[in-house]
Each structure stands twice: as C-alpha cells, then as structure tokens.
Design an enzyme around this catalytic site. Structure first.
Site, PDB file in Angstrom:
ATOM      1  N   ARG A   1     -16.366 -72.219  37.200  1.00 10.81           N
ATOM      2  CA  ARG A   1     -15.876 -70.975  36.610  1.00 10.81           C
ATOM      3  C   ARG A   1     -14.401 -70.909  36.954  1.00 10.81           C
ATOM      4  O   ARG A   1     -14.041 -70.759  38.138  1.00 10.81           O
ATOM      5  CB  ARG A   1     -16.627 -69.768  37.169  1.00 10.81           C
ATOM      6  CG  ARG A   1     -15.980 -68.450  36.787  1.00 10.81           C
ATOM      7  CD  ARG A   1     -16.890 -67.269  36.943  1.00 10.81           C
ATOM      8  NE  ARG A   1     -17.943 -67.294  35.941  1.00 10.81           N
ATOM      9  CZ  ARG A   1     -18.756 -66.278  35.694  1.00 10.81           C
ATOM     10  NH1 ARG A   1     -18.640 -65.151  36.373  1.00 10.81           N
ATOM     11  NH2 ARG A   1     -19.685 -66.379  34.755  1.00 10.81           N
TER      12      ARG A   1
ATOM     13  N   GLN B   1     -23.544 -68.830  28.624  1.00  8.83           N
ATOM     14  CA  GLN B   1     -24.030 -67.485  28.304  1.00  8.83           C
ATOM     15  C   GLN B   1     -24.610 -67.447  26.888  1.00  8.83           C
ATOM     16  O   GLN B   1     -25.684 -66.881  26.659  1.00  8.83           O
ATOM     17  CB  GLN B   1     -22.876 -66.475  28.417  1.00  8.83           C
ATOM     18  CG  GLN B   1     -23.285 -65.066  28.023  1.00  8.83           C
ATOM     19  CD  GLN B   1     -24.297 -64.474  28.994  1.00  8.83           C
ATOM     20  OE1 GLN B   1     -24.084 -64.511  30.198  1.00  8.83           O
ATOM     21  NE2 GLN B   1     -25.388 -63.939  28.482  1.00  8.83           N
TER      22      GLN B   1
ATOM     23  N   HIS C   1     -17.400 -69.083  27.137  1.00 10.52           N
ATOM     24  CA  HIS C   1     -18.524 -68.941  28.074  1.00 10.52           C
ATOM     25  C   HIS C   1     -19.786 -69.495  27.394  1.00 10.52           C
ATOM     26  O   HIS C   1     -20.719 -68.761  27.080  1.00 10.52           O
ATOM     27  CB  HIS C   1     -18.685 -67.463  28.446  1.00 10.52           C
ATOM     28  CG  HIS C   1     -19.566 -67.212  29.631  1.00 10.52           C
ATOM     29  ND1 HIS C   1     -20.107 -68.212  30.403  1.00 10.52           N
ATOM     30  CD2 HIS C   1     -20.018 -66.037  30.180  1.00 10.52           C
ATOM     31  CE1 HIS C   1     -20.827 -67.668  31.377  1.00 10.52           C
ATOM     32  NE2 HIS C   1     -20.799 -66.359  31.253  1.00 10.52           N
TER      33      HIS C   1
ATOM     34  N   CYS D   1     -23.830 -59.701  27.973  1.00 14.03           N
ATOM     35  CA  CYS D   1     -23.915 -60.751  28.988  1.00 14.03           C
ATOM     36  C   CYS D   1     -24.016 -60.193  30.400  1.00 14.03           C
ATOM     37  O   CYS D   1     -24.494 -60.883  31.297  1.00 14.03           O
ATOM     38  CB  CYS D   1     -22.704 -61.676  28.873  1.00 14.03           C
ATOM     39  SG  CYS D   1     -21.129 -60.843  29.160  1.00 14.03           S
TER      40      CYS D   1
ATOM     41  N   ARG E   1     -30.626 -66.933  31.527  1.00 14.93           N
ATOM     42  CA  ARG E   1     -29.556 -67.789  32.047  1.00 14.93           C
ATOM     43  C   ARG E   1     -30.147 -68.944  32.852  1.00 14.93           C
ATOM     44  O   ARG E   1     -29.661 -70.065  32.788  1.00 14.93           O
ATOM     45  CB  ARG E   1     -28.574 -66.980  32.920  1.00 14.93           C
ATOM     46  CG  ARG E   1     -27.726 -65.957  32.175  1.00 14.93           C
ATOM     47  CD  ARG E   1     -26.781 -66.574  31.162  1.00 14.93           C
ATOM     48  NE  ARG E   1     -25.943 -67.614  31.724  1.00 14.93           N
ATOM     49  CZ  ARG E   1     -24.816 -67.412  32.413  1.00 14.93           C
ATOM     50  NH1 ARG E   1     -24.379 -66.180  32.600  1.00 14.93           N
ATOM     51  NH2 ARG E   1     -24.103 -68.424  32.883  1.00 14.93           N
TER      52      ARG E   1
ATOM     53  N   ASP F   1     -19.370 -56.688  24.925  1.00 18.41           N
ATOM     54  CA  ASP F   1     -18.999 -57.087  26.286  1.00 18.41           C
ATOM     55  C   ASP F   1     -17.910 -56.121  26.752  1.00 18.41           C
ATOM     56  O   ASP F   1     -17.387 -55.323  25.957  1.00 18.41           O
ATOM     57  CB  ASP F   1     -18.510 -58.554  26.287  1.00 18.41           C
ATOM     58  CG  ASP F   1     -18.322 -59.127  27.697  1.00 18.41           C
ATOM     59  OD1 ASP F   1     -18.759 -58.486  28.672  1.00 18.41           O
ATOM     60  OD2 ASP F   1     -17.716 -60.211  27.817  1.00 18.41           O
TER      61      ASP F   1
HETATM   62  N1   CP Z   1     -22.939 -63.064  32.389  1.00 19.54           N
HETATM   63  C1   CP Z   1     -22.366 -63.682  33.441  1.00 19.54           C
HETATM   64  O1   CP Z   1     -21.802 -64.758  33.344  1.00 19.54           O
HETATM   65  O2   CP Z   1     -22.515 -63.004  34.610  1.00 19.54           O
HETATM   66  P1   CP Z   1     -21.804 -63.354  35.982  1.00 19.54           P
HETATM   67  O3   CP Z   1     -20.344 -63.046  35.813  1.00 19.54           O
HETATM   68  O4   CP Z   1     -22.469 -62.427  36.967  1.00 19.54           O
HETATM   69  O5   CP Z   1     -22.027 -64.794  36.294  1.00 19.54           O
HETATM   70  N1  NVA Z   2     -15.908 -61.350  29.362  1.00 19.86           N
HETATM   71  C1  NVA Z   2     -16.369 -61.199  30.725  1.00 19.86           C
HETATM   72  C2  NVA Z   2     -17.652 -61.928  30.910  1.00 19.86           C
HETATM   73  C3  NVA Z   2     -18.232 -61.846  32.289  1.00 19.86           C
HETATM   74  C4  NVA Z   2     -19.510 -62.611  32.417  1.00 19.86           C
HETATM   75  C5  NVA Z   2     -15.304 -61.699  31.671  1.00 19.86           C
HETATM   76  O1  NVA Z   2     -14.745 -62.780  31.410  1.00 19.86           O
HETATM   77  O2  NVA Z   2     -15.024 -61.029  32.656  1.00 19.86           O
END
Ligand code: CP
Ligand code: NVA
Length: 300
Positions: free
Chosen positions: A98, A128, A125, A255, A283, A216
């Site tokens: 990440r 997801q 992502h 998500c 997930r 989101d």
């Molecule tokens: N949806 C998602 O990726 O959640 P987290 O940020 O908790 O991993």
């Molecule tokens: N769009 C959000 C998704 C988190 C899972 C972010 O990047 O913070």
C-alpha cells in the site's frame, strides 16, 4: 489483467468461500496450496481490511504472512525502494504494497523478481474492486446486464472500477463533480476495452435504475484539499432519496472506511440495501484467489 484471469479469480474466490463455511478464521483450506510460501505486505498508509485480509488469506492458503509498516523499515529512513525490493525478493515469495504514491509501487515492482500486488495507491485499488465484483456476483448471480453507478470522487477505487468495467465490458455510469472527475484518457481506455461507460455531473442521472450504487469518502488518504472537497461534494451524497430512484433491487457498496453524514447517510449504509459487511468479508476471499493467480494458477 485479462477478462479470463479476472473471471477465474472471481470463480476461485467463490469456490473457496463456500468450501470453508463454518471453519475457524485462520484454519487452512484442505489443499493448503501456498504451504511454505511467504508474503510480505508493506503499508505506507493506514489499513484495516487490506492488512487483515492479506494476513488471513495467506494463513487460509497454508502460507505465512509478514505484515510490515513502511515506517518501521529502513525504507522509512530513506533506503531506496529498489534496494528494498531486491532484498525482499531474496526473502519472500510475493509482496503486497500500500503506497502513498503509485510510482513507488511501480518502482518496487520493476526492481523485484517476485510478484508485487497493489494494495492501494493514490491511483488505483484493484483488490478492492475484485471483492466488489465478487459481492455483485453473489447478490445478482452474474455481472452481465447489471447497471453500476459510481457517485462522488473519481478516486483510486473508482479508477479500478472503471478499469474493471472496461475489461469485463460492464455498464457503468459515473456522477462526479467536474473538477474531481475522470480524465478523458481514463474514459477512453475503458470504452476502448469494451466498457459501456457514461459520465454525468448529476447524481440522479447516474443512479436512475442502477442495480448497484457505489461511493467512497470525499477525502482520501493523502488528499491535501479537504476544505475544498467538503464544499464541492455535498450534492454527491448517497442517501435514501438517491437510492429511491435506483432499481428496486439495488444494493449499496462502499469499500470502507465510511464517513456517515458525508458521502453516505447512516440510513443507507446501515439499511437493508447495504452490502458493505459482505463486501468487507469478501476482501479475504478475493485476496486468496488473487494470491493464487500471482503464484501461477488460472489463465494469464
Ligand atoms: N477498503 C480498504 O482497503 O480498507 P482498508 O483501508 O481498511 O484496508
Ligand atoms: N479512497 C480511499 C480508499 C480507502 C480504502 C483512500 O484512498 O483513502
């Protein structure tokens, strides 16, 4: 990723999910397909679902997860990401990252000699969206013929949904503020691949008749213009009025984490059309099929 690969991942996730009903969370699947393999998952940003789902997915496949915060590595003190990638390639069999910036992921992947999985960047992502496609398949039986609607920021999750709509030739309408919408090249790529994509700046136009309404947060991790966003996004809230013009059978997906009262009303996310907890569980199941694919299972 090819349509065949994506479809294999969804089918494999469903098959493994149903085969382990009632099993304790970390008990391995009978075939333990990744026994002896190790995955390192590195987080430059916060995570609940991605962190836990990669960890549990590896355990359920019989492998070993190693979950790391980037700040605790020498990476956090400035060791080049390419050197980290080379070292980890000698230690583990795959890496999930990440990353704050998408470029960090691509630099790592270029220097690594093992599979590198995108666990979210500022750009996309994909893991997801595979869990979301799995949820849609469970709810509706198939993806063909569904009308999907994305409401709000065209962010990392939205871009991956658009990419998937192209690959699988899905029908997707987006309602985004003009200044936070997709680039023409994002739309052209998905349309060129075969996605039936429409873009509006009005939520009702996108949500009318939709089978699934996605949204989101207005402010994603790393976004620095939160004040501006909180003035632009209020008309893009998914609430009961918007869900009322979607299809009668419509479901709501997010998500997570969610900000109740901002991008979604509590009535919707906590209401009968919401499938967000199923989506979050998925997930794990999606991650398992993604990992197997990275280790060579399924079509290219
Ligand atoms: N949806 C998602 O990726 O959640 P987290 O940020 O908790 O991993
Ligand atoms: N769009 C959000 C998704 C988190 C899972 C972010 O990047 O913070």
């Amino acid at each position: 990723m090819s349509a065949a690969a994506l479809e294999w991942i969804l089918a494999e996730a469903l098959r493994r999910k149903s085969a382990r009903i009632g099993r304790p969370a970390a008990a391995p699947d009978d075939d333990r397909p990744l026994e002896g393999r190790a995955l390192a998952a590195i987080f430059e940003k916060n995570s609940t679902r991605t962190r836990l789902s990669f960890d549990l997915a590896m355990r359920q496949l019989g492998g070993a997860p190693i979950i790391l915060n980037a700040a605790d590595l020498q990476l956090g003190r400035g060791e080049p990401i390419e050197d980290t990638a080379r070292v980890l390639s000698h230690y583990v069999d795959a890496v999930a990252i990440r990353a704050l910036r998408h470029e960090s992921l691509t630099r790592f992947a270029s220097a690594a000699s093992i599979p590198t999985i995108n666990g979210l960047t500022d750009h996309t992502h994909p893991c997801q969206i595979m869990a979301d496609l799995l949820t849609l398949t469970e709810c509706f039986g198939a993806l063909d013929g569904l009308k999907l609607a994305w409401i709000g920021d065209f962010n990392n999750v939205a871009r991956s949904l658009l990419e998937a709509a192209g690959i699988l030739k899905l029908t997707l309408t987006l309602a985004c503020p003009e200044e936070y919408g997709p680039e023409p090249r994002d739309l052209a790529k998905a349309r060129g691949a075969g996605g039936r994509i429409e873009i509006f700046h009005d939520t009702a136009a996108a949500a009318t008749g939709a089978d699934a309404v996605f949204t989101d947060v207005w402010v994603s991790m790393g976004d620095s213009d939160s004040d501006r966003r909180r003035t632009v996004f209020p008309p893009f809230q998914v609430n009961e009025n918007l869900m009322a013009i979607a299809a009668t059978r419509a479901i709501f997906l997010h998500c997570l984490p969610a900000m109740r009262g901002e991008e979604v009303s509590a009535v919707v996310i906590d209401g009968p059309q919401s499938r967000v907890w199923q989506e979050a569980e998925n997930r794990i199941h999606a991650q398992k099929a993604i990992l197997l694919w990275c280790f060579g299972a399924g079509p290219a």
